[in-house]
Design a protein around this motif. Structure first.
Motif, short mmCIF file in Angstrom:
data_model
loop_
_atom_site.label_atom_id
_atom_site.label_comp_id
_atom_site.label_asym_id
_atom_site.label_seq_id
_atom_site.Cartn_x
_atom_site.Cartn_y
_atom_site.Cartn_z
N ASP A 99 0.80 -1.22 0.00
CA ASP A 99 0.00 0.00 0.00
C ASP A 99 0.83 1.28 0.00
O ASP A 99 0.29 2.37 -0.02
N GLY A 100 2.15 1.15 0.05
CA GLY A 100 3.02 2.33 0.01
C GLY A 100 3.35 2.91 1.38
O GLY A 100 4.10 3.87 1.48
N ASN A 101 2.80 2.36 2.43
CA ASN A 101 3.07 2.87 3.78
C ASN A 101 4.33 2.18 4.32
O ASN A 101 4.27 1.32 5.18
N TRP A 102 5.47 2.59 3.81
CA TRP A 102 6.75 1.97 4.17
C TRP A 102 7.10 2.18 5.62
O TRP A 102 7.75 1.35 6.24
N THR A 103 6.62 3.29 6.22
CA THR A 103 6.96 3.54 7.62
C THR A 103 6.29 2.54 8.55
O THR A 103 6.89 2.09 9.52
N TYR A 104 5.04 2.16 8.25
CA TYR A 104 4.33 1.19 9.09
C TYR A 104 5.03 -0.15 9.06
O TYR A 104 5.30 -0.76 10.09
N TRP A 105 5.36 -0.65 7.87
CA TRP A 105 5.94 -1.97 7.74
C TRP A 105 7.38 -2.01 8.24
O TRP A 105 7.81 -3.00 8.83
N THR A 107 8.61 -0.09 10.62
CA THR A 107 8.54 0.02 12.07
C THR A 107 8.11 -1.31 12.68
O THR A 107 8.61 -1.73 13.71
N ARG A 108 7.22 -1.99 12.00
CA ARG A 108 6.68 -3.25 12.51
C ARG A 108 7.64 -4.42 12.34
O ARG A 108 7.86 -5.19 13.26
N LYS A 109 8.22 -4.58 11.16
CA LYS A 109 9.00 -5.77 10.85
C LYS A 109 10.50 -5.54 10.70
O LYS A 109 11.27 -6.48 10.68
N GLY A 110 10.91 -4.29 10.52
CA GLY A 110 12.33 -4.04 10.27
C GLY A 110 12.68 -4.24 8.81
O GLY A 110 13.84 -4.27 8.44
N GLN A 111 11.65 -4.37 7.97
CA GLN A 111 11.85 -4.49 6.52
C GLN A 111 10.58 -4.00 5.84
O GLN A 111 9.50 -4.08 6.39
N ALA A 112 10.72 -3.48 4.65
CA ALA A 112 9.57 -3.00 3.89
C ALA A 112 9.91 -3.06 2.41
O ALA A 112 11.08 -2.99 2.01
N THR A 113 8.89 -3.20 1.58
CA THR A 113 9.09 -3.26 0.14
C THR A 113 9.65 -1.93 -0.36
O THR A 113 9.17 -0.86 0.03
N ASP A 114 10.64 -1.98 -1.20
CA ASP A 114 11.27 -0.79 -1.81
C ASP A 114 11.87 0.17 -0.78
O ASP A 114 11.95 1.38 -1.02
N THR A 115 12.25 -0.32 0.36
CA THR A 115 12.92 0.50 1.37
C THR A 115 14.28 -0.11 1.63
O THR A 115 14.39 -1.32 1.83
N PRO A 116 15.35 0.71 1.63
CA PRO A 116 16.67 0.15 1.93
C PRO A 116 16.69 -0.53 3.30
O PRO A 116 16.04 -0.08 4.25
N ARG A 118 18.92 -0.75 5.60
CA ARG A 118 19.47 0.07 6.68
C ARG A 118 18.40 1.01 7.25
O ARG A 118 18.26 1.17 8.45
N VAL A 119 17.64 1.63 6.35
CA VAL A 119 16.58 2.56 6.76
C VAL A 119 15.50 1.81 7.52
O VAL A 119 15.03 2.26 8.57
N ALA A 120 15.10 0.64 7.03
CA ALA A 120 14.04 -0.13 7.68
C ALA A 120 14.47 -0.58 9.09
O ALA A 120 13.69 -0.50 10.03
N GLN A 163 21.47 6.98 13.00
CA GLN A 163 20.11 7.34 13.36
C GLN A 163 19.39 7.78 12.10
O GLN A 163 20.01 8.19 11.13
N LEU A 164 18.07 7.69 12.13
CA LEU A 164 17.26 8.10 10.99
C LEU A 164 16.59 9.42 11.35
O LEU A 164 15.97 9.55 12.41
N LEU A 165 16.76 10.41 10.47
CA LEU A 165 16.22 11.75 10.71
C LEU A 165 15.40 12.21 9.52
O LEU A 165 15.60 11.75 8.40
N HIS A 166 14.46 13.15 9.78
CA HIS A 166 13.81 13.84 8.68
C HIS A 166 14.86 14.66 7.95
O HIS A 166 15.86 15.08 8.55
#
Length: 184
Positions: A99-105, A107-116, A118-120, A163-166
């Motif tokens: 669904d494109g909500n990379w932050t939810y996935w 944060t939940r799993k430590g991995q997300a589709t199309d997200t590096p 390290r960031v996840a 750390q991950l920052l805006h």
């Protein structure tokens, strides 16, 4: 072995099973003590092997145990019941990994589709929040990986220094780091 087995089963409903296993092991150790020392003055002989102590658990809490099996060198027998149980977190009904909500996935799993990766991992470690401003990341935010101690000041490229920052807060942090470097 007991601790590893308990950790493996800590994610299922196992508290009653843990109590039963602890009781079975206690009975086995009691029978071993009787076979080794005989039944004369049983309570006194049990006190040679079982102690009345307060134990510090792996999660930082303390617990008082009245029948703790402890060797003369101070080694204690791990009990199943000491392992904290971890409950499963339900997925939001409307959420899908696509669904494109990379932050939810992330944060939940430590991995997300199309997200590096390290960031996840950093997003999961930080529980979805920016460490600088404390606000949650949204799917439309631009998140950047930053070194807590800048590499120019001797910081290493390791997860404990990341750390991950805006994007806008990273600009503020970088300006402060450069200012500190200039005046030090």
């Amino acid at each position: 072995m007991i601790q590893g087995w308990s950790n493996y089963y800590s994610r299922v409903v196992s508290s009653e099973t843990f109590r039963k296993l602890d009781y079975i092991i206690w009975e086995m150790l009691r029978a071993w003590t009787i076979s080794r020392c005989g039944r004369a003055n049983l309570h006194e002989k049990l006190r040679n092997y079982f102690r009345n102590e307060t134990v510090k658990l792996s999660n930082g809490k303390t617990r008082h145990e009245s029948w703790l099996f402890k060797a003369n060198d101070g080694t204690t027998l791990w009990q199943h019941d000491w392992t904290p149980l971890v409950r499963h977190t339900l997925t939001r009904p409307e959420a899908t990994p696509y669904d494109g909500n990379w932050t939810y996935w992330a944060t939940r799993k430590g991995q997300a589709t199309d997200t590096p990766n390290r960031v996840a991992k950093l997003l999961k470690k930080q529980k979805g929040k920016c460490t600088w401003c404390g606000q949650y990341f949204t799917p439309s935010d631009i998140a950047e990986v930053d070194h807590i101690v800048p590499r120019s000041q001797g910081g290493k490229d390791e997860y404990k220094n990341l750390q991950l920052l805006h994007r806008h807060t990273r600009d503020d942090k970088t300006a402060l780091d450069e200012e500190r470097l200039l005046y030090s």
